[in-house]
Design a protein around this motif. Sequence first.
Motif: not given
Length: 219
Positions: A1-20
């Motif tokens: 997995m490329e670094f940008l894809q890893l960051l994309s996944c991290a952004c989605i997981i952490f941010t959705v966690g914040m929203f919840t």
Amino acid sequence: MEFLQLLSCACIIFTVGMFTTGLTDLKKMKATQSADNIQFLPFLTTCLNNLGWLYYGLLKGDGTVISVNIIGAFLQTLYIITYCHYTKDKRRVFSQTLAMVSVLCVGWVYFTVVIPPGEAQLSQLGLACSVFTISMYLSPLADLLDIVRTKSVERLSFSLTVATFFTSTSWTLYGLQLRDYYIMVPNTPGIFTSIIRFFLFWWFGAVITNKSSYKLIQI
């Protein structure tokens, strides 16, 4: 997995966690059949922030920004509807909601009608969203000063501080990788405010993990 894809996944997981984190307030309202002691304005401002960044993501064609803010806007709308159902002060809630809708309409007209499509449209929208996000990050500074005065961290949530730090860091690195300063710059204050809160926890001790604090919502 490329670094940008890893960051994309991290952004989605952490941010959705914040929203919840708002689900805690939602459960409390349903359990008590009341919206007392729950702030309404953070739901509105976060929803407005989500919609602004959603438009930015659509114009830029960024799937990460689009996905995160669709989920965020949906959850904030759910929180707003629930709050409106249980609040006793419906007039105040209605006036604040009407103000948000007015801001949305004015913004929509400006960025779709007044500003011609293209780079200028994307740049001005990105600048507006960045300023709004930075203001949301900096708004709790008054609370942090109060914590220093009272020497108590009871109003802070350690888990939320950790989540804010990782979310802000993920988006900052994501923006840096894309060389998109409209994404990178507004999330940088979140890193510094999180570090300040970590210091306060260390300095005043007593980590509080079961109380929610203010909500910092990223793009």
